[in-house]
Write a protein that holds these residues in place. Structure first.
Motif, PDB file in Angstrom:
ATOM      1  N   LYS A 121      -8.634   6.233  -1.490  1.00 45.62           N
ATOM      2  CA  LYS A 121      -9.205   4.891  -1.560  1.00 45.62           C
ATOM      3  C   LYS A 121     -10.014   4.839  -2.846  1.00 45.62           C
ATOM      4  N   GLU A 175      -6.457  -0.635  -5.229  1.00 42.57           N
ATOM      5  CA  GLU A 175      -7.358  -0.273  -4.136  1.00 42.57           C
ATOM      6  C   GLU A 175      -7.016   1.085  -3.531  1.00 42.57           C
ATOM      7  N   TYR A 176      -5.744   1.478  -3.625  1.00 43.80           N
ATOM      8  CA  TYR A 176      -5.310   2.766  -3.085  1.00 43.80           C
ATOM      9  C   TYR A 176      -4.377   3.428  -4.077  1.00 43.80           C
ATOM     10  N   LYS A 195       0.849  -1.188   0.000  1.00 37.82           N
ATOM     11  CA  LYS A 195       0.000   0.000   0.000  1.00 37.82           C
ATOM     12  C   LYS A 195       0.885   1.239   0.000  1.00 37.82           C
TER      13      LYS A 195
END
Length: 312
Positions: free
Chosen positions: A33, A101-102, A22
């Motif tokens: 996000k 996702e990020y 991440k």
């Protein structure tokens, strides 16, 4: 986090939906996000290695440009956004990272999401709509009352171009296949040409602007369909473009090439048009991020109507 990467250029099968670290924002960045992304042809052109002069051979490569989502962290040096803000935007395709996702990015690449769109709809907008806006407004200097032809009017960029051209109160001719005629009429096209039945470059009609949103017709082919001060716009750099510019040099007609830039003020302008009901994103299909191979395969077939959206 889950993301899509690839370690070598090639077919859709090189894409990997996998676990990666991440990202963490710097003091000048935001952590987003990501709730949705979308596919643009430049994504699979990068994946196939067609732009390796720009992208190089440094792997793994993170794909994806468009995104919509929520601000999770704000760098300590930033003041314009807050945690929880709903945003959308696009990062430079040659850097990518939106198929994840990020995402970390800077304020210049994002804007508040239109209030009347959900995240899936919002993700369909940024790059394609910015391309249409910058092509017509900036490159062609579109004006009320002009005659505008959009080639590829049912595609991702084309559907936005038809609506933006109508927002400028022009007379719009849309070029598409017969099955998409009702759609482009619904979007506001005044005239529709079915390219399977008629060649718009040979019907004797002339236009102030020809926007080749699919870049499959050259200036050479289109020049007789332009008015004396007409402008032809393409989105594809090619050797033909060099020839076209030489031809245009001896003419009052112009050839323009556009590679869209991320401009917060343009995203804000698109938001205004969307919230006023003048632009509506058209979504062909929605895939989950884990189905990215199928999504790219469908996009490359060239039959998508509007945009292909990825739910993250």
């Amino acid at each position: 986090m889950k993301a899509v990467i690839f370690h070598q250029y090639g077919s859709p099968d090189v894409l990997q939906y996998t676990e990666v670290a991440k990202p963490s924002p710097t003091p000048e960045q935001l952590l987003i996000k990501v709730f949705a992304s979308s596919i643009n042809p430049i994504d699979w052109k990068i994946r196939r290695g067609m732009l390796r002069v720009v992208t190089g051979n440094k792997f793994p490569f993170f794909l994806g440009s468009d995104f919509s989502g929520e601000v999770l962290e704000v760098g300590k040096n930033l003041t314009n956004f807050n945690t929880g803000d709903q945003v959308y935007g696009f990062v430079k395709p040659n850097f990518g990272g939106a198929y994840s996702e990020y995402l970390v990015t800077t304020p210049q690449f994002i804007s508040p999401k239109p209030n009347n769109l959900n995240y899936l709809q919002a993700a369909a907008v940024p790059l394609a709509a910015s391309t249409a806006l910058q092509a017509l407004r900036d490159q062609a200097n579109i004006k009320n009352g002009q005659k505008v032809l959009i080639n590829g009017a049912s595609g991702g960029v084309g559907t936005f171009a038809v609506q933006i051209a109508k927002a400028y109160q022009t007379e719009v001719t849309a070029v598409c296949s017969s099955k998409n005629i009702p759609l482009v009429q619904q979007l506001g096209a005044d005239h529709v040409i079915d390219y399977t039945q008629e060649d718009f470059t040979k019907n004797g009609q002339q236009y102030d602007i020809i926007f080749d949103a699919v870049s499959n017709r050259s200036f050479s082919a289109c020049k007789n369909s332009l008015t004396s001060q007409g402008i032809y716009i393409t989105l594809l750099p090619s050797s033909q473009l060099i020839i076209d510019n030489v031809l245009a040099f001896f003419s009052s007609k112009q050839v323009k090439f556009l590679l869209a830039e991320t401009k917060p003020q343009d995203l804000a302008e698109l938001t205004r048009l969307i919230e006023q009901g003048q632009i509506t994103p058209i979504i062909d299909r929605t895939y989950n991020l884990s189905e990215i191979i199928a999504a790219h395969t469908y996009s490359e077939e060239g039959h998508a109507v509007g945009k292909i959206v990825i739910e993250v």
